[in-house]
Design an enzyme around this catalytic site. Structure first.
Site, PDB file in Angstrom:
ATOM      1  N   ARG A 122       0.820  -1.232   0.000  1.00 46.49           N
ATOM      2  CA  ARG A 122       0.000   0.000   0.000  1.00 46.49           C
ATOM      3  C   ARG A 122       0.843   1.267   0.000  1.00 46.49           C
ATOM      4  O   ARG A 122       0.411   2.324   0.453  1.00 46.49           O
ATOM      5  CB  ARG A 122      -0.978   0.025   1.173  1.00 46.49           C
ATOM      6  CG  ARG A 122      -1.954  -1.132   1.136  1.00 46.49           C
ATOM      7  CD  ARG A 122      -3.127  -0.907   2.041  1.00 46.49           C
ATOM      8  NE  ARG A 122      -4.047  -2.009   1.920  1.00 46.49           N
ATOM      9  CZ  ARG A 122      -3.976  -3.111   2.630  1.00 46.49           C
ATOM     10  NH1 ARG A 122      -3.018  -3.264   3.526  1.00 46.49           N
ATOM     11  NH2 ARG A 122      -4.858  -4.072   2.451  1.00 46.49           N
ATOM     12  N   LYS A 228       7.663  23.311 -13.124  1.00 50.11           N
ATOM     13  CA  LYS A 228       6.847  22.120 -12.842  1.00 50.11           C
ATOM     14  C   LYS A 228       6.522  22.036 -11.353  1.00 50.11           C
ATOM     15  O   LYS A 228       5.390  21.730 -10.960  1.00 50.11           O
ATOM     16  CB  LYS A 228       7.565  20.851 -13.324  1.00 50.11           C
ATOM     17  CG  LYS A 228       6.759  19.591 -12.988  1.00 50.11           C
ATOM     18  CD  LYS A 228       6.560  18.630 -14.084  1.00 50.11           C
ATOM     19  CE  LYS A 228       5.509  17.587 -13.693  1.00 50.11           C
ATOM     20  NZ  LYS A 228       5.529  16.401 -14.478  1.00 50.11           N
ATOM     21  N   HIS A 249       0.014  17.628 -25.580  1.00 46.32           N
ATOM     22  CA  HIS A 249      -0.180  16.194 -25.342  1.00 46.32           C
ATOM     23  C   HIS A 249      -1.461  15.645 -25.974  1.00 46.32           C
ATOM     24  O   HIS A 249      -1.586  14.439 -26.151  1.00 46.32           O
ATOM     25  CB  HIS A 249      -0.180  15.886 -23.839  1.00 46.32           C
ATOM     26  CG  HIS A 249       1.198  15.989 -23.218  1.00 46.32           C
ATOM     27  ND1 HIS A 249       1.953  17.145 -23.285  1.00 46.32           N
ATOM     28  CD2 HIS A 249       1.951  15.093 -22.537  1.00 46.32           C
ATOM     29  CE1 HIS A 249       3.104  16.949 -22.660  1.00 46.32           C
ATOM     30  NE2 HIS A 249       3.140  15.711 -22.200  1.00 46.32           N
ATOM     31  N   HIS A 253      -0.129  12.570 -27.632  1.00 48.43           N
ATOM     32  CA  HIS A 253      -0.433  11.216 -27.147  1.00 48.43           C
ATOM     33  C   HIS A 253      -1.087  10.377 -28.235  1.00 48.43           C
ATOM     34  O   HIS A 253      -0.821   9.185 -28.363  1.00 48.43           O
ATOM     35  CB  HIS A 253      -1.381  11.292 -25.940  1.00 48.43           C
ATOM     36  CG  HIS A 253      -0.655  11.390 -24.627  1.00 48.43           C
ATOM     37  ND1 HIS A 253      -1.310  11.486 -23.430  1.00 48.43           N
ATOM     38  CD2 HIS A 253       0.662  11.383 -24.337  1.00 48.43           C
ATOM     39  CE1 HIS A 253      -0.422  11.554 -22.447  1.00 48.43           C
ATOM     40  NE2 HIS A 253       0.785  11.498 -22.969  1.00 48.43           N
ATOM     41  N   HIS A 266       8.059  10.203 -27.001  1.00 46.94           N
ATOM     42  CA  HIS A 266       7.080  11.047 -26.311  1.00 46.94           C
ATOM     43  C   HIS A 266       7.262  12.527 -26.682  1.00 46.94           C
ATOM     44  O   HIS A 266       6.312  13.202 -27.102  1.00 46.94           O
ATOM     45  CB  HIS A 266       7.232  10.849 -24.797  1.00 46.94           C
ATOM     46  CG  HIS A 266       6.276  11.663 -23.995  1.00 46.94           C
ATOM     47  ND1 HIS A 266       4.925  11.395 -23.949  1.00 46.94           N
ATOM     48  CD2 HIS A 266       6.468  12.769 -23.230  1.00 46.94           C
ATOM     49  CE1 HIS A 266       4.335  12.293 -23.173  1.00 46.94           C
ATOM     50  NE2 HIS A 266       5.248  13.134 -22.725  1.00 46.94           N
TER      51      HIS A 266
HETATM   52  P1  NAD Z   1      12.884   6.411 -21.807  1.00 51.94           P
HETATM   53  O1  NAD Z   1      12.715   6.244 -20.364  1.00 51.94           O
HETATM   54  O2  NAD Z   1      12.353   5.369 -22.704  1.00 51.94           O
HETATM   55  O3  NAD Z   1      14.426   6.632 -22.103  1.00 51.94           O
HETATM   56  C1  NAD Z   1      14.830   6.846 -23.435  1.00 51.94           C
HETATM   57  C2  NAD Z   1      15.982   5.918 -23.829  1.00 51.94           C
HETATM   58  O4  NAD Z   1      17.186   6.437 -23.318  1.00 51.94           O
HETATM   59  C3  NAD Z   1      15.867   4.511 -23.325  1.00 51.94           C
HETATM   60  O5  NAD Z   1      16.280   3.651 -24.332  1.00 51.94           O
HETATM   61  C4  NAD Z   1      16.844   4.485 -22.156  1.00 51.94           C
HETATM   62  O6  NAD Z   1      17.361   3.207 -21.923  1.00 51.94           O
HETATM   63  C5  NAD Z   1      17.906   5.424 -22.628  1.00 51.94           C
HETATM   64  N1  NAD Z   1      18.647   6.140 -21.593  1.00 51.94           N
HETATM   65  C6  NAD Z   1      18.178   6.690 -20.466  1.00 51.94           C
HETATM   66  N2  NAD Z   1      19.133   7.392 -19.855  1.00 51.94           N
HETATM   67  C7  NAD Z   1      20.242   7.279 -20.592  1.00 51.94           C
HETATM   68  C8  NAD Z   1      21.542   7.814 -20.492  1.00 51.94           C
HETATM   69  N3  NAD Z   1      21.884   8.669 -19.539  1.00 51.94           N
HETATM   70  N4  NAD Z   1      22.443   7.469 -21.437  1.00 51.94           N
HETATM   71  C9  NAD Z   1      22.103   6.648 -22.474  1.00 51.94           C
HETATM   72  N5  NAD Z   1      20.868   6.145 -22.637  1.00 51.94           N
HETATM   73  C10 NAD Z   1      19.952   6.459 -21.707  1.00 51.94           C
HETATM   74  O7  NAD Z   1      12.242   7.799 -22.303  1.00 51.94           O
HETATM   75  P2  NAD Z   1      12.025   9.219 -21.613  1.00 51.94           P
HETATM   76  O8  NAD Z   1      11.927  10.167 -22.727  1.00 51.94           O
HETATM   77  O9  NAD Z   1      12.982   9.472 -20.532  1.00 51.94           O
HETATM   78  O10 NAD Z   1      10.597   9.072 -20.917  1.00 51.94           O
HETATM   79  C11 NAD Z   1       9.433   8.874 -21.674  1.00 51.94           C
HETATM   80  C12 NAD Z   1       8.362   8.354 -20.767  1.00 51.94           C
HETATM   81  O11 NAD Z   1       8.101   9.312 -19.741  1.00 51.94           O
HETATM   82  C13 NAD Z   1       7.050   8.101 -21.447  1.00 51.94           C
HETATM   83  O12 NAD Z   1       6.585   6.851 -21.042  1.00 51.94           O
HETATM   84  C14 NAD Z   1       6.146   9.193 -20.917  1.00 51.94           C
HETATM   85  O13 NAD Z   1       4.802   8.800 -20.878  1.00 51.94           O
HETATM   86  C15 NAD Z   1       6.699   9.399 -19.565  1.00 51.94           C
HETATM   87  N6  NAD Z   1       6.385  10.696 -18.977  1.00 51.94           N
HETATM   88  C16 NAD Z   1       5.907  10.717 -17.715  1.00 51.94           C
HETATM   89  C17 NAD Z   1       5.630  11.919 -17.098  1.00 51.94           C
HETATM   90  C18 NAD Z   1       5.170  11.931 -15.668  1.00 51.94           C
HETATM   91  O14 NAD Z   1       4.777  12.995 -15.189  1.00 51.94           O
HETATM   92  N7  NAD Z   1       5.219  10.822 -14.973  1.00 51.94           N
HETATM   93  C19 NAD Z   1       5.843  13.124 -17.779  1.00 51.94           C
HETATM   94  C20 NAD Z   1       6.354  13.070 -19.075  1.00 51.94           C
HETATM   95  C21 NAD Z   1       6.625  11.841 -19.676  1.00 51.94           C
HETATM   96  N1  GLY Z   2       3.539  15.662 -17.583  1.00 56.67           N
HETATM   97  C1  GLY Z   2       2.273  16.137 -17.110  1.00 56.67           C
HETATM   98  C2  GLY Z   2       2.168  16.208 -15.634  1.00 56.67           C
HETATM   99  O1  GLY Z   2       3.064  15.841 -14.918  1.00 56.67           O
HETATM  100  O2  GLY Z   2       1.152  16.605 -15.123  1.00 56.67           O
END
Ligand code: NAD
Ligand code: GLY
Length: 364
Positions: A122, A228, A249, A253, A266
């Site tokens: 939880r 943020k 988005h 999306h 993304h």
């Molecule tokens: P990701 O996590 O897929 O990372 C991108 C790639 O880079 C991967 O292949 C990873 O292995 C590689 N990588 C990561 N760090 C590295 C480094 N330092 N050196 C070399 N390679 C590295 O992609 P992302 O763009 O970081 O995240 C996208 C995700 O985040 C999506 O799923 C999206 O929905 C989510 N997201 C979430 C929020 C939230 O508020 N939670 C906000 C925006 C996006």
């Molecule tokens: N990336 C949108 C949020 O965190 O609300």
């Protein structure tokens, strides 16, 4: 070291931004997790190979027992099977409420780790060690955690805040440039929605940013985290203001999903979505042509996509948008810029305007 606070009462937490991992970071991790006797570091094989030893070294100085888990790489890993794999590991290794998860990676690792932590017993503590620009400026801050459903993105999840976000800018040096670019789309987003001065700084310093100049990067990451953090502090659960973070988005999306969460990053989807929203806003007389032009230009100069993938039809994008969390009473919600640094949220965009803009951006 720069420090920004996400102000959420007793769940407030710091975002620390450093050029490299420091002893002070280790001390702050220890303080953020009082009573913690077991850390589980979660990453994937790429990040593990490049950055796990540095992270383990940092975590070891807290004197806590450490286990590691590697999950599959990429957006397609953001599913319930992978979260289940993490929970299996936690149970097999007798993890308790005194255990804490550590997300080392991009948004995918962070979203999965946070969701696993939110549900295990939880809710147990977790911290974020983001290694992509996107995760530094966006996904590791604000407590949105979760996974995708085959039919819609990020619809299974929980709000669960980390205890600390620890940004080591040095990890960006191994990040492929296309991933850096993808994260930069969210940086541009922050300027458009909240801060014209910050947007101007991005316009001015674009070359320094992409050549990873440390001082400039620190300023950019801190600026985005500040925006943020301020928005999340005012509206943690997205009952109002936080929705502005979804600028770009609505369309983004949809095209990401139509690419089966694999072919379009993304931030690339968000980049196209930001231009689409700006153009819609202009057609509704909510912003001037110069605003659209500046947003488009900065996206273009960053080598992010400015047009929709040619294989998509406007109708398929429109249909996909209906499945999004942002749809209320069948009406698609758009965040529309009214100038650089300010936006408005509207759910009355005429479908023909959306279709027209999408056609103009490359859809058949
Ligand atoms: P990701 O996590 O897929 O990372 C991108 C790639 O880079 C991967 O292949 C990873 O292995 C590689 N990588 C990561 N760090 C590295 C480094 N330092 N050196 C070399 N390679 C590295 O992609 P992302 O763009 O970081 O995240 C996208 C995700 O985040 C999506 O799923 C999206 O929905 C989510 N997201 C979430 C929020 C939230 O508020 N939670 C906000 C925006 C996006
Ligand atoms: N990336 C949108 C949020 O965190 O609300």
């Amino acid at each position: 070291m720069k420090e920004i606070t996400v102000g959420l009462g007793e769940r407030s937490y710091p975002i620390l931004i450093c050029e490299t991992a420091t002893h002070e970071m280790a001390e702050r991790i220890r303080q953020a997790l009082p009573g913690c006797d077991h850390l589980i570091l979660i990453s994937n094989s790429t990040i593990g190979r490049l950055h796990a030893s540095g992270a383990i070294h940092l975590l070891e100085t807290t004197g806590t027992h450490i286990d590691t888990i590697e999950i599959p790489e990429g957006e397609t890993a953001k599913n319930t099977r992978v979260v289940n794999y993490v929970w299996d590991f936690l149970i097999e290794h007798n993890c308790t409420r005194q255990s804490a998860l550590v997300a080392l990676g991009g948004g995918v690792v962070g979203d999965i780790t946070g969701f696993a932590a939110a549900c295990y017993m939880r809710g147990i503590n977790f911290i974020q060690l983001p290694t992509t620009l996107l995760s530094m400026v966006d996904s590791s801050v604000g407590g949105k955690t979760g996974v995708n459903h085959p039919r819609a993105k990020n619809v299974i999840g929980a709000f669960w805040q980390p205890r600390l976000v620890c940004i080591n800018l040095g990890t960006l040096r191994t990040l492929p440039v296309e991933e850096f670019r993808s994260g930069f789309a969210e940086v541009i987003k922050h300027g458009v929605i909240r801060d014209s001065g910050y947007f101007e700084y991005l316009e001015e310093k674009l070359d320094a940013i992409f050549s990873l100049d440390t001082h400039t990067l620190e300023h950019v990451v801190a600026g985005s985290c500040q925006i943020k953090a301020e928005v999340v502090s005012k509206d943690e659960r997205e009952s109002g203001l936080r929705a502005i973070l979804n600028y770009g988005h609505t369309v983004g999306h949809a095209i990401e999903a139509l690419g089966d969460y694999g072919s379009i990053r993304h931030g690339e989807g968000v980049a196209v979505g930001m231009i689409a929203a700006a153009e819609i806003s202009h057609r509704m007389n909510l912003c001037d042509a110069r605003t659209v032009e500046r947003i488009t230009k900065l996206i273009e100069r960053s080598s992010l996509p400015t047009r929709l993938p040619g294989n998509l039809t406007a109708e398929s994008v429109l249909e996909r948008m209906q499945l999004d969390k942002k749809v209320r009473d069948g009406k698609v919600r758009f965040v529309l810029p009214t100038g650089i640094g300010e936006v408005t949220i509207r759910n009355d965009v005429p479908p023909e305007t959306i279709a027209d803009v999408l056609h103009g951006m490359g859809c058949e």
